[in-house]
Design a protein around this motif. Structure first.
Motif, short mmCIF file in Angstrom:
data_model
loop_
_atom_site.label_atom_id
_atom_site.label_comp_id
_atom_site.label_asym_id
_atom_site.label_seq_id
_atom_site.Cartn_x
_atom_site.Cartn_y
_atom_site.Cartn_z
N LYS A 108 48.70 -2.44 77.98
CA LYS A 108 50.09 -2.62 77.55
C LYS A 108 50.75 -3.83 78.19
CE LYS A 108 53.75 -1.08 75.41
NZ LYS A 108 53.85 -1.02 73.98
N VAL A 109 50.44 -4.09 79.44
CA VAL A 109 51.14 -5.13 80.20
C VAL A 109 50.39 -6.45 80.18
CG1 VAL A 109 52.06 -5.71 82.48
CG2 VAL A 109 52.17 -3.38 81.67
N GLY A 110 49.09 -6.43 79.98
CA GLY A 110 48.27 -7.63 80.09
C GLY A 110 48.65 -8.74 79.15
N SER A 111 49.07 -8.39 77.95
CA SER A 111 49.41 -9.43 76.97
C SER A 111 50.92 -9.59 76.79
CB SER A 111 48.78 -9.08 75.62
OG SER A 111 49.30 -7.85 75.16
N ALA A 112 51.71 -8.91 77.59
CA ALA A 112 53.17 -8.98 77.45
C ALA A 112 53.71 -10.31 77.98
CB ALA A 112 53.83 -7.82 78.19
N ASP A 113 54.75 -10.78 77.34
CA ASP A 113 55.43 -11.99 77.79
C ASP A 113 56.57 -11.57 78.72
OD1 ASP A 113 56.51 -14.49 78.16
OD2 ASP A 113 57.38 -14.63 76.15
N CYS A 114 56.35 -11.70 80.02
CA CYS A 114 57.33 -11.22 80.99
C CYS A 114 58.57 -12.11 81.03
CB CYS A 114 56.70 -11.14 82.38
SG CYS A 114 55.50 -9.81 82.52
N SER A 115 58.50 -13.30 80.47
CA SER A 115 59.68 -14.16 80.48
C SER A 115 60.69 -13.78 79.40
CB SER A 115 59.27 -15.62 80.31
OG SER A 115 58.65 -15.81 79.06
N ALA A 116 60.25 -13.03 78.40
CA ALA A 116 61.16 -12.59 77.34
C ALA A 116 61.94 -11.37 77.81
CB ALA A 116 60.36 -12.25 76.08
N ASP A 117 63.24 -11.39 77.57
CA ASP A 117 64.08 -10.28 78.00
C ASP A 117 63.88 -9.03 77.16
OD1 ASP A 117 65.19 -11.78 80.03
OD2 ASP A 117 66.85 -12.50 78.79
N ASP A 118 63.46 -9.19 75.94
CA ASP A 118 63.34 -8.05 75.03
C ASP A 118 61.89 -7.61 74.83
OD1 ASP A 118 62.55 -10.31 73.70
OD2 ASP A 118 63.54 -9.78 71.81
N ASN A 119 61.07 -7.73 75.87
CA ASN A 119 59.66 -7.36 75.72
C ASN A 119 59.45 -5.85 75.77
OD1 ASN A 119 59.90 -6.79 78.42
ND2 ASN A 119 58.55 -8.40 79.12
N GLY A 120 60.48 -5.09 76.13
CA GLY A 120 60.39 -3.64 76.14
C GLY A 120 59.68 -3.06 77.35
N ILE A 121 59.33 -3.89 78.31
CA ILE A 121 58.63 -3.42 79.50
C ILE A 121 59.47 -3.72 80.73
CG2 ILE A 121 56.54 -3.59 80.88
CD1 ILE A 121 55.09 -4.53 78.37
N PRO A 122 60.11 -2.69 81.31
CA PRO A 122 60.87 -2.94 82.53
C PRO A 122 59.93 -3.27 83.69
CG PRO A 122 60.81 -0.60 82.04
CD PRO A 122 60.16 -1.30 80.90
N ASP A 123 60.39 -4.09 84.60
CA ASP A 123 59.60 -4.49 85.77
C ASP A 123 58.27 -5.12 85.36
OD1 ASP A 123 61.52 -3.48 87.62
OD2 ASP A 123 60.73 -1.47 87.26
N CYS A 124 58.29 -5.94 84.35
CA CYS A 124 57.08 -6.51 83.78
C CYS A 124 56.29 -7.32 84.80
CB CYS A 124 57.44 -7.38 82.57
SG CYS A 124 56.02 -8.09 81.73
N SER A 125 56.96 -8.15 85.57
CA SER A 125 56.24 -8.97 86.56
C SER A 125 55.59 -8.12 87.63
CB SER A 125 57.20 -9.97 87.19
OG SER A 125 57.67 -10.87 86.23
N ALA A 126 56.27 -7.08 88.08
CA ALA A 126 55.69 -6.18 89.07
C ALA A 126 54.49 -5.43 88.50
CB ALA A 126 56.74 -5.19 89.58
N LEU A 127 54.59 -5.04 87.24
CA LEU A 127 53.47 -4.35 86.61
C LEU A 127 52.26 -5.28 86.46
CD1 LEU A 127 55.39 -2.33 83.89
CD2 LEU A 127 54.25 -1.42 85.91
N ARG A 128 52.52 -6.54 86.17
CA ARG A 128 51.41 -7.50 86.09
C ARG A 128 50.78 -7.72 87.46
NH1 ARG A 128 52.15 -12.04 81.69
NH2 ARG A 128 49.89 -11.91 81.77
#
Length: 167
Positions: A108-128
């Motif tokens: 779920k997190v591997g291909s997410a764009d953490c720079s986008a605010d609307d990626n739907g994944i809170p704490d995206c950078s920490a999860l990566r």
């Protein structure tokens, strides 16, 4: 036959010490993310929520058991707890935990764009970061498992058993 006991005496605490650091990093970051999830609302993806919680478990599991194995090895306590078989079971079980947790979170997190605010994944950078340290720890566990298998093979071919110590 080559005597590996001096290499094992030096390498065991180093390998387990490095893994202990990776496990502590994963455990702390994943614990902080789960605490943030609990206080600010759960993520919309149950996969992210559950795999992050599993990485909390895997991180603390790896950290605590690595400390136990370092202590047993350095104290020279023999017996089954510090045997090759015990190490093999612990490392294999931990290897499975880290593989499952890292793979699940990465889907779920591997291909997410953490720079986008609307990626739907809170704490995206920490999860990566959890994914990255999870895979690094898994690679180290893979190497440690390979060494354990080699030492077990040498023990069997040399007439020793799996209950014998390392060095």
């Amino acid at each position: 036959m080559v005597d590996l006991s001096s290499a094992v005496r030096r390498g065991h605490p180093i390998a387990f010490g490095i893994f202990t650091v990776f496990a502590l990093i994963v455990a702390i970051i994943a614990s902080a993310v789960v605490a943030d999830f609990n206080s600010n609302g759960q993520p919309s993806s149950k996969l992210v929520r559950d795999s992050t919680r599993f990485m909390v478990f895997a991180g603390w599991w790896g950290f605590l058991f690595s400390l136990v194995y370092i202590g047993l090895f350095l104290s020279g306590i023999g017996g089954f707890l510090s045997s090759i078989a015990s190490h093999a079971v612990f490392i294999f079980l931990t290897w499975v935990f880290w593989l499952a947790g890292s793979a699940a979170l990465s889907t779920k997190v591997g291909s997410a764009d953490c720079s986008a605010d609307d990626n739907g994944i809170p704490d995206c950078s920490a999860l990566r970061a959890i994914c990255a340290f999870g895979w690094i720890g898994w690679i180290e566990l893979t190497c440690m498992l390979g060494v354990i298998c080699y030492l077990a093979y040498k023990a069997f071919s040399g007439g020793r058993g799996m209950n014998d110590g390392f060095a």
